[in-house]
Write an enzyme that holds these catalytic residues in place. Structure first.
Site, short mmCIF file in Angstrom:
data_model
loop_
_atom_site.label_atom_id
_atom_site.label_comp_id
_atom_site.label_asym_id
_atom_site.label_seq_id
_atom_site.Cartn_x
_atom_site.Cartn_y
_atom_site.Cartn_z
CG LEU A 1 42.58 25.36 32.85
CD1 LEU A 1 42.90 25.77 31.10
CD2 LEU A 1 41.23 25.64 33.22
CG ASP A 2 48.75 26.30 32.51
OD1 ASP A 2 49.23 25.28 32.98
OD2 ASP A 2 49.12 27.21 31.63
N PRO A 3 47.02 25.91 36.89
CG PRO A 3 48.37 25.60 38.48
CD PRO A 3 48.53 25.56 37.13
CG LEU A 4 49.17 31.51 36.44
CD1 LEU A 4 50.42 32.30 36.46
CD2 LEU A 4 48.76 32.08 38.13
CB ALA A 5 44.27 28.85 33.33
#
Length: 328
Positions: free
Chosen positions: A49-53
């Site tokens: 899961l992306d850091p921004l998500a």
């Protein structure tokens, strides 16, 4: 004389923790944090899961790591906000704007396009993604200024619908999709088809495989549970700089989900104590009963009150391929 294997460091804790990952934390950092909190011997995650998500990041501890592929192959549900009027290099808020428009789509116009994104669709992943190109991650190449060419791939979207439209600039969508689908690419392509461009400004994963939104636990709750189990130090120990250890893991273990929860979509074989002992030794067992299947490509066996093995059913016998807590 045979050399003894090195004893693994940590507790032999087994199970899933379905973390509600906070925005700004990387998936690898989240796994390391939970492995440390639980003092677990092994840990891994099911789907980056992306850091921004934010949202669901299922983390497997101990023997649950053997069930990770079943979760990664499962369906995922994402809730994401698309900002209309601009396309960026990263298809989210991290990159600079590359194209813009004054046009804003109506709800009706958006809904008319959504059927084109349901089913098996061809999709070019974002340039800033974990896709490997000649052994290098696409996002590493993109950050170095190289032109990233990623071939289209077929992905499956089972459902795509509008959740809300808070203003003319923003639409909140929810997508249920298969492995390898990028919702950032959906936002980018939808914006192009609507003639207004678009990029993701908020992204939250709410479901992965057999795990539902109610299974998620915030990181702060886990940190509080760890504090409950920490030892109390006397004044002398505190003065010497000693740090209190977690000595009671019961508050943390309350959040563990059994390893077999990840296997809800495959056939379960219920073993007697005698059969469980045979399977734990790596031996097949004949399945009895009128409804017992003769063949099944994937199955799991439970006995002694826990997950025993992953395997297959061939000619009416369960044949273990991976055994949990036994030989083999």
């Amino acid at each position: 004389m045979a050399r003894r294997g090195k004893k693994p460091k940590g507790r032999p804790v087994n199970g899933w923790v379905v973390l509600d990952k906070p925005k700004g934390m990387g998936s690898t950092d989240a796994v390391a944090k939970l492995k440390w909190l639980y003092f677990a011997q092994k840990a891994g995650h099911a789907g980056t899961l992306d850091p921004l998500a934010s949202g669901m990041l299922p983390i497997a501890l101990g023997d649950a790591t053997k069930t990770v592929p079943f979760v990664m192959d499962g369906r995922k549900v994402y809730r994401f906000s698309v900002r209309w009027g601009a396309e960026t290099t990263t298809d989210d808020t991290e990159g600079p704007v590359t194209r813009s428009s004054e046009l804003r789509p109506s709800r009706e116009a958006i809904e008319a396009q959504l059927p084109n994104y349901v089913g098996e669709i061809s999709q070019v992943p974002p340039a800033f993604s974990a896709i490997k190109i000649a052994g290098e991650r696409a996002y590493d190449l993109a950050r170095e200024g190289e032109t990233v060419e990623i071939a289209p791939r077929t992905v499956e979207v089972l459902r795509l619908e509008i959740v809300e439209q808070p203003d003319d600039d923003t639409t909140v969508l929810e997508a249920e999709c298969g492995k390898g689908t990028y919702v950032r690419a959906i936002a980018r392509d939808l914006g192009r088809d609507l003639g207004c461009f678009g990029h993701v400004v908020e992204l939250r994963r709410v479901s992965v495989g057999a795990f539902a939104e109610d299974d998620m636990v915030p990181l702060d709750d886990l940190l509080e549970a760890a504090e409950e189990g920490r030892e109390e130090l006397d004044a002398e120990a505190i003065e010497s700089g000693a740090k209190p250890r977690v000595v009671d893991f019961a508050p943390l273990d309350e959040y563990l989900i059994a390893p077999e929860a990840a296997l809800a979509d495959i056939y379960e074989v219920l073993l007697s104590d005698e059969q469980a002992s045979r399977v734990l030794s790596g031996n097949p067992v004949i399945l009895r009963g009128r409804d017992a299947p003769v063949f099944c490509d994937e199955a799991f066996a439970t006995g002694h009150g826990r997950l025993i093995a992953l395997g297959a059913i061939e000619e009416g016998s369960f044949k273990p391929k991976r055994v949990f807590g036994g030989r083999g």
